[in-house]
Design an enzyme around this catalytic site. Structure first.
Site: not given
Ligand code: NAD
Length: 468
Positions: A168, A241, A275, A371
């Site tokens: 997804k 992650e 990230c 962040e």
């Molecule tokens: P997010 O957590 O809002 O969304 C990530 C994914 O989770 C999306 O596909 C979203 O639709 C899904 N999601 C939303 N609600 C959910 C739920 N209740 N249960 C399961 N899935 C759900 O994150 P974002 O805003 O898309 O990305 C930015 C964040 O991601 C930043 O904090 C960044 O640091 C982090 N990030 C981490 C890494 C890593 O490898 N550590 C890499 C990239 C981004």
């Protein structure tokens, strides 16, 4: 059938609903995209479950060959995938091309790995073997900053280990992933890979789903906490992650001119939406002014524009919500520091923010403590190495960090005391498929990449045979 479709049980199918995907550089619609219903999620999970026994029984040599074939398909379609990625994600085309090539490299590397049985003991008493068995259906949940690269952190490992998948992508960046699914659909037996999309409403059903055995999640710490809580009911395996607030520490013996470009790149790549980007820059007081001046010179020469235009170095923020969030950080910077480059949202359509450098700022401000995930970098002064280590560690995050020094032994001493999954020396943001990656503290659980990451897509099974 529209240009984009879901991949369910080997077929490209329309969503039960649709949603618009915007270009963040223009705020215009790139495409209408399918949006899956809960019913379609269930169908995708059922297809993955049905495909699992045959895929798990397929010899690993064949699974490796097919993962390698997917790398060929990605490479052959680099330009199309990269253009699509730029149009929905915003990043410059050169960076999008690099992302697609990186994706292919991950598939290629994984196609060379193996999961050999290990003999733990072979004696007069017993023979003990350790096998790595697949888990079943994996749910992969992806964020919007690197839609294809992060997919490649999960998909080839999961498949190589003998699992089937429901993927997804994030609601604002589903298109390149759906195109990828269409391109590789005939490489794999039906049901082995399924790709659905949502409007942030299906993730929770995936983490709760009784037929999904593991969730491999990349996203924010706040959502990661929800994933962990929701996965508890079925005791799913999880790899998380999550977010970071990476500290980068510049010691007093650096050559400012030499280190500034790497620091700038480490903080501003993908407009700070990484990230592992440098999110807090700690600079020793003896080189503080010089480092600030060098970074300002680079910021002033950085072209911020539509990623599809040649020469663009930084694109827009990916979505309106993140844009508004970063504008909040600019306000904090105005109150708590001195802005020496940038400082504003750009007066044009799209979610553009100037690369912003903020000096004379300290802990206790939002920009240092939280962040930002955008192109706004706080530069904090320090005078004592032990003190800066303590300050770098004073966070719940622990994803990455870096230390810059002309004395590598000194840098190692500092690096070893930082609580983070990766600490770089004299660089930031160097990753490769054979180097394990994972976060400390609230930046994550588990490891991705390399043999360690592959093993997390398996169940360890011991077979213990009597010899007497
Ligand atoms: P997010 O957590 O809002 O969304 C990530 C994914 O989770 C999306 O596909 C979203 O639709 C899904 N999601 C939303 N609600 C959910 C739920 N209740 N249960 C399961 N899935 C759900 O994150 P974002 O805003 O898309 O990305 C930015 C964040 O991601 C930043 O904090 C960044 O640091 C982090 N990030 C981490 C890494 C890593 O490898 N550590 C890499 C990239 C981004």
């Amino acid at each position: 059938m529209s240009e984009f479709n879901l991949l369910i049980d080997g077929k490209m199918v329309p969503g039960d609903q649709t949603m618009a995907v915007l270009n963040p550089a223009t705020e215009e619609i790139v495409a209408q995209c399918p949006r899956a219903s809960k019913n379609q999620l269930d169908t995708a999970v059922a297809a993955a479950k049905a495909a699992f026994p045959a895929w798990a029984a397929t010899p690993i040599e064949e699974r490796r060959r097919l993962v390698g074939k997917m790398a060929d398909v990605i490479e052959a379609n680099t330009n199309e995938l990269a253009r699509l990625l730029t149009s929905e994600q915003g990043k410059p085309l050169a960076d999008a091309t690099g992302e697609v090539m990186g994706m292919a490299a991950f598939f290629r590397y994984l196609s060379s790995l193996d999961l050999p049985m290990k003999v733990i003991e072979d004696s007069g008493d017993r023979r003990v073997e350790a096998h790595r068995r697949p888990l079943g259906v994996i749910g992969a949940i992806i964020p919007w900053n690197y839609p294809l690269l992060i997919l490649s952190f999960k998909l080839p490992s999961a498949l190589l280990a003998g699992n089937t998948l429901v993927v997804k992508p994030a609601p604002t960046t589903p298109l390149a992933t759906l195109k990828f699914a269409e391109l590789v659909k005939d490489v794999l037996p039906k049901g082995v890979l399924n790709v659905i999309t949502d409007a942030n409403d299906l993730g929770d059903f995936m983490t709760k789903h009784p037929d999904i055995r593991k969730i491999s999640f990349t996203g924010s710490t706040a959502t990661g906490q929800k994933v962990m809580a929701s996965a508890a009911a079925t005791l799913k395996r999880i790899t998380l992650e999550l977010g970071g607030n990476d500290a980068s520490i510049v010691l007093d013996d650096v050559d400012p001119k030499k280190v500034a470009p790497g620091i700038f790149e480490g903080a501003f790549q993908n407009s700070g939406q990484v990230c592992l980007a440098i999110k807090r820059l700690y600079v020793h007081e003896s080189v503080y002014d010089e480092i600030c001046n060098e970074l300002v010179a680079i910021a002033k020469n950085t072209v911020v524009d539509d990623g599809s235009k040649q020469g663009t170095k930084l694109g827009p923020l990916q979505n309106k919500m993140q844009y508004e969030k970063v504008k909040g950080f600019l306000e904090d910077a105005r109150k708590n520091g001195n802005i020496i480059a940038g400082g504003s949202a750009m007066d044009r359509p799209g979610y553009f923010i100037e690369p912003t450098l903020v000096r004379d700022i300290k802990e206790g401000s939002k920009l240092v403590d939280e962040e930002q995930f955008g192109p706004v970098l706080p530069i904090i002064k320090f005078s004592d190495n032990d003190d800066v280590i303590r300050r770098a560690n004073a966070t719940n995050y622990g994803l990455g960090a870096s230390v810059w020094s002309s004395d590598v032994a000194r840098a190692h001493k500092v690096a070893s005391q930082i609580e983070a999954g990766t600490v770089w020396i004299n660089k930031h943001l160097d990753m490769a498929p054979h180097i394990p990656f994972g976060g400390a503290k609230q930046s994550g659980i588990g490891t991705e990449f390399a043999e360690e990451g592959l093993a997390e897509f398996t169940q360890l099974q011991i077979i213990n045979e009597a010899r007497t």
